[in-house]
Design a protein around this motif. Sequence first.
Motif, PDB file in Angstrom:
ATOM      1  N   VAL A  18      21.149 -14.543 -32.684  1.00 59.52           N
ATOM      2  CA  VAL A  18      20.400 -13.501 -33.405  1.00 59.52           C
ATOM      3  C   VAL A  18      18.998 -13.352 -32.803  1.00 59.52           C
ATOM      4  N   LEU A  69      26.588  -8.420 -33.164  1.00 63.03           N
ATOM      5  CA  LEU A  69      26.360  -7.870 -34.502  1.00 63.03           C
ATOM      6  C   LEU A  69      24.888  -7.530 -34.728  1.00 63.03           C
ATOM      7  N   THR A  70      24.002  -8.362 -34.212  1.00 62.84           N
ATOM      8  CA  THR A  70      22.570  -8.099 -34.354  1.00 62.84           C
ATOM      9  C   THR A  70      22.159  -6.871 -33.552  1.00 62.84           C
ATOM     10  N   MET A  72      24.050  -4.362 -32.714  1.00 62.03           N
ATOM     11  CA  MET A  72      24.609  -3.184 -33.398  1.00 62.03           C
ATOM     12  C   MET A  72      23.765  -2.825 -34.627  1.00 62.03           C
ATOM     13  N   TYR A  73      23.328  -3.823 -35.373  1.00 68.65           N
ATOM     14  CA  TYR A  73      22.484  -3.561 -36.543  1.00 68.65           C
ATOM     15  C   TYR A  73      21.150  -2.953 -36.128  1.00 68.65           C
ATOM     16  N   LEU A  74      20.569  -3.460 -35.060  1.00 69.70           N
ATOM     17  CA  LEU A  74      19.272  -2.951 -34.607  1.00 69.70           C
ATOM     18  C   LEU A  74      19.366  -1.576 -33.958  1.00 69.70           C
ATOM     19  N   SER A  75      20.551  -1.172 -33.529  1.00 67.03           N
ATOM     20  CA  SER A  75      20.685   0.125 -32.868  1.00 67.03           C
ATOM     21  C   SER A  75      20.874   1.278 -33.853  1.00 67.03           C
ATOM     22  N   VAL A  76      21.051   0.986 -35.129  1.00 68.54           N
ATOM     23  CA  VAL A  76      21.227   2.034 -36.139  1.00 68.54           C
ATOM     24  C   VAL A  76      19.871   2.662 -36.445  1.00 68.54           C
ATOM     25  N   ARG A  78      17.068   4.225 -38.633  1.00 67.93           N
ATOM     26  CA  ARG A  78      16.635   3.993 -40.015  1.00 67.93           C
ATOM     27  C   ARG A  78      16.418   5.327 -40.726  1.00 67.93           C
TER      28      ARG A  78
END
Length: 124
Positions: A18, A69-70, A72-76, A78
């Motif tokens: 992470v 997973l991290t 992918m989460y950061l590429s969304v 906001r």
Amino acid sequence: MNAAVRIVQYVVLGILGVLVAAAGAVVQDGWFPGGLILALAGCVGLFYGGSQLTRNRLGAAVPTVLWFLTVMYLSVTRPEGDFLFAAGLGPYIYLLGGMAVGVICATLPRQTPPGAPGARLGTG
């Protein structure tokens, strides 16, 4: 090796996955192309080091999955419009290169240490 020690190793490797993903997300586009090389080198060091530390493929797979997973989460994007990955070549190279390195490190064949007996009957 004790099962509790092995579980702690996997937890630490997951946390490092992470952290490497978050640090790489910031660095890879900030100092392009040097930051991208640094971010991918961090991935290589973590994934390969994890497989060598635990002496199995799961040592590379755990940080790879949590890294992915991290990222992918950061590429969304906001709701307020902020984003960490810009649309460009660098973030795509970081994502695909990190995934490729993780898969390579998780699927490397294990080498027997020098002097170890062979796996076949009648050898060693």
